[in-house]
Design an enzyme around this catalytic site. Structure first.
Site, PDB file in Angstrom:
ATOM      1  N   HIS A  67       0.820  -1.210   0.000  1.00 26.94           N
ATOM      2  CA  HIS A  67       0.000   0.000   0.000  1.00 26.94           C
ATOM      3  C   HIS A  67       0.851   1.257   0.000  1.00 26.94           C
ATOM      4  O   HIS A  67       1.970   1.265   0.520  1.00 26.94           O
ATOM      5  CB  HIS A  67      -0.894   0.048   1.252  1.00 26.94           C
ATOM      6  CG  HIS A  67      -1.815  -1.102   1.385  1.00 26.94           C
ATOM      7  ND1 HIS A  67      -2.863  -1.335   0.532  1.00 26.94           N
ATOM      8  CD2 HIS A  67      -1.842  -2.105   2.298  1.00 26.94           C
ATOM      9  CE1 HIS A  67      -3.502  -2.436   0.911  1.00 26.94           C
ATOM     10  NE2 HIS A  67      -2.899  -2.927   1.969  1.00 26.94           N
ATOM     11  N   GLU A  70      -0.600   6.735   2.246  1.00 26.87           N
ATOM     12  CA  GLU A  70      -1.928   7.247   2.582  1.00 26.87           C
ATOM     13  C   GLU A  70      -2.858   6.117   3.023  1.00 26.87           C
ATOM     14  O   GLU A  70      -3.603   6.261   3.993  1.00 26.87           O
ATOM     15  CB  GLU A  70      -2.543   7.974   1.377  1.00 26.87           C
ATOM     16  CG  GLU A  70      -1.760   9.179   0.911  1.00 26.87           C
ATOM     17  CD  GLU A  70      -0.710   8.882  -0.150  1.00 26.87           C
ATOM     18  OE1 GLU A  70      -0.363   9.803  -0.897  1.00 26.87           O
ATOM     19  OE2 GLU A  70      -0.218   7.730  -0.230  1.00 26.87           O
ATOM     20  N   CYS A 100      -1.140  10.148  -5.314  1.00 24.33           N
ATOM     21  CA  CYS A 100      -1.418   9.739  -6.694  1.00 24.33           C
ATOM     22  C   CYS A 100      -2.940   9.791  -6.911  1.00 24.33           C
ATOM     23  O   CYS A 100      -3.703  10.026  -5.971  1.00 24.33           O
ATOM     24  CB  CYS A 100      -0.893   8.331  -6.943  1.00 24.33           C
ATOM     25  SG  CYS A 100      -1.784   7.024  -6.055  1.00 24.33           S
ATOM     26  N   CYS A 103      -4.880   7.214  -4.701  1.00 20.16           N
ATOM     27  CA  CYS A 103      -4.937   7.624  -3.287  1.00 20.16           C
ATOM     28  C   CYS A 103      -5.850   8.836  -3.116  1.00 20.16           C
ATOM     29  O   CYS A 103      -6.557   8.941  -2.113  1.00 20.16           O
ATOM     30  CB  CYS A 103      -3.541   7.914  -2.758  1.00 20.16           C
ATOM     31  SG  CYS A 103      -2.575   6.403  -2.477  1.00 20.16           S
TER      32      CYS A 103
END
Length: 173
Positions: A67, A70, A100, A103
């Protein structure tokens, strides 16, 4: 000093006197805007204020193999936010890279589920700003009402350094 389970050298340092801190070299590589690099890691330093309390929670998240930072933040603090669902919460993120597109969408979804949470995002660098989808993601965040800004050398970076870095004498901004 022994690392805690799941910690890697150079990421999160635990010390009984200062709590957790990041190493000066990690801060310099990730939060000095002039340092152009192909870093594949993102640091997310954060502060959380609950209601009218004057206490601030400070900590950090990084990305991992699964991940982005965030998403790891949401997994780390989501239970705490749910447990305090009736209490307003103000969160400030200090990111080494801006979110990004994916996110950005996850941030909006998170805030839709938690209407008492406000988020202020401050990034050191723009993540792949040449990709239209990332520009769109940042616009979506701004249109949702999230404050987004780029940090500049000095000022807030010096305060971040003094609050999050272990053995601060090794680096000067």
């Amino acid at each position: 000093m022994a690392l805690q389970p799941g910690e890697e050298k150079g990421q999160l340092v635990k010390d009984t006197k200062v709590g957790w801190k990041i190493e000066p070299g990690d801060f310099e590589r990730n939060y000095t805007p002039e340092v152009e690099s192909a870093l594949k890691e993102t640091y997310l330093l954060y502060e959380i204020h609950w209601g009218k309390s004057h206490k601030t929670w400070k900590h950090l998240c990084t990305n991992d193999g699964n991940h982005h930072a965030e998403i790891n933040f949401f997994e780390k603090v989501c239970k705490e936010i749910k447990d305090r669902k009736n209490k307003p919460c103000s969160i400030t993120w200090y990111l080494s890279w801006s979110p990004c597109h994916e996110c950005s969408q996850s941030i909006i979804e998170f805030l839709e589920k938690h209407p008492k949470v406000t988020l202020d995002i401050r990034a050191c660098r723009l993540f792949k700003h040449y990709e239209e989808k990332n520009k769109t993601g940042l616009r979506d965040l701004a249109n949702y009402g999230i404050s987004i800004s780029i940090m500049h050398p000095g000022g807030k970076l010096i305060l971040l350094y003094s609050g999050y870095v272990l053995n601060r004498s090794l680096f000067s901004l």
